[in-house]
Design an enzyme around this catalytic site. Structure first.
Site, PDB file in Angstrom:
ATOM      1  N   SER A  92       0.979  -1.166  -0.049  1.00 50.68           N
ATOM      2  CA  SER A  92       0.023   0.156  -0.134  1.00 50.68           C
ATOM      3  C   SER A  92       0.916   1.160  -0.001  1.00 50.68           C
ATOM      4  CB  SER A  92      -0.914  -0.176   1.223  1.00 50.68           C
ATOM      5  OG  SER A  92      -1.548   1.253   1.407  1.00 50.68           O
ATOM      6  N   TYR A  95      -2.405  -0.918  10.351  1.00 54.15           N
ATOM      7  CA  TYR A  95      -2.367  -1.099   8.877  1.00 54.15           C
ATOM      8  C   TYR A  95      -0.996  -0.382   8.456  1.00 54.15           C
ATOM      9  CZ  TYR A  95      -3.736  -1.175   3.983  1.00 54.15           C
ATOM     10  OH  TYR A  95      -3.742  -1.512   2.699  1.00 54.15           O
TER      11      TYR A  95
END
Length: 301
Positions: free
Chosen positions: A173, A186
């Site tokens: 990401s 995350y």
């Protein structure tokens, strides 16, 4: 230290050559490799990016091995892959459990064959601050987003190395390069995933395994429903189809790092060279927003 600096200076001509080579590659697109007949394993293939990636490999006449914790979702993906003309095998696998991964990998090798393209796509995200993120949620974030990559790679990489042929894809990401408030677990896990990709790439090079390629996908927010109401000044929320098209292009042209949008790559450079105060103001301008649970006030009461 002086010798190290002198050696670096001697590399300047090579640095100029590398810059020129990179510029030429912009105007001369790299040839796509053929993946017809390859055995492709995709984790988290029951929905979103994993599902659409499976469809694209199916169109290229690959043999699909599809893993997901959701039985209904993975069977739907497999059915569509078969409709597209590919062989597809669906496995219900919990990627947060090491032994489930190892036992499923053993079945794949015995019943289907050696996986030559591994797409580590399964992931979880909890949009909350540190205090609102429960301990089991933090553990699961790392188990799925990072540790699963180790277990799948340990299971399938040996055959790739033996054949000196294969490709390992890490779906990370933009949050693996720059931090975002209220995505602490995350971001931390995706930083680790990017580190996994880079370390694996270097380790394969050190072992002189030239035929096993690596790619890492680092997109901005994607419209998959995991993050509610995301927005940023960097551009509109990405559609899954756009991300998968760029991912497939990156895999087939053997790109190491795939940023979507490409402007994310500039932010990663700026964070390393610009003053901290400037970057704090720049991040305010980027204006990342999404719905999140904030438990700090409740914790303080």
């Amino acid at each position: 230290m002086v010798m190290f600096i002198l050696n670096c200076l001697l590399l300047l001509p090579f640095l100029i050559f590398c810059f020129l080579e990179s510029l030429l590659k912009i105007f001369i697109p790299k040839k796509r490799k053929s993946v017809t007949g390859e055995i492709v394993l995709i984790t988290g293939a029951g929905h979103g990016i994993g599902r659409l990636t499976a469809y694209e490999f199916a169109k290229l006449k690959c043999k699909l091995v599809l893993w997901d914790i959701n039985k209904h979702g993975i069977e739907e993906t497999a059915d569509e892959c078969r409709r597209l003309g590919a062989k597809a095998h669906a496995f219900v696998v919990d990627c947060s459990k090491r032994e489930d991964i190892y036992s499923s990998a053993k079945k794949v090798k015995a019943e289907i064959g050696d996986v030559s393209i591994l797409v580590n796509n399964a992931g979880v995200v909890y949009a909350s601050d540190l205090f609102a993120t429960q301990d089991p949620q933090i553990e699961k974030t790392f188990e799925v987003n990072v540790l699963a990559h180790f277990w799948t790679t340990k299971a399938f990489l040996p055959a790739m190395m033996k054949n000196n042929h294969g490709h390992i894809v890490t779906v990370a990401s933009a949050a693996g390069h720059t931090t975002v408030p209220f995505l602490m677990a995350y971001c931390s896990s995706k930083f680790a995933a990017v580190g996994f990709h880079r370390a694996l790439t270097d380790e394969l090079a050190a072992l002189k395994i030239t035929g096993v390629k690596t790619s890492c996908l680092c997109p901005n927010f994607i419209n998959t429903g995991f993050i509610k109401n995301p927005s940023t000044a960097l551009g509109p929320t990405l559609e899954p189809e756009e991300v998968v098209n760029k991912l497939m292009e990156g895999i087939l042209t053997e790109q190491k790092m795939i940023f979507i949008p490409f402007s994310i790559s500039f932010l990663t450079v700026l964070e390393r060279i610009f003053p901290e105060h400037f970057m704090a103001v720049l991040k305010q301008k980027v204006n990342v927003k999404f719905d999140a649970v904030v438990g700090y006030k409740n914790k303080g009461q």
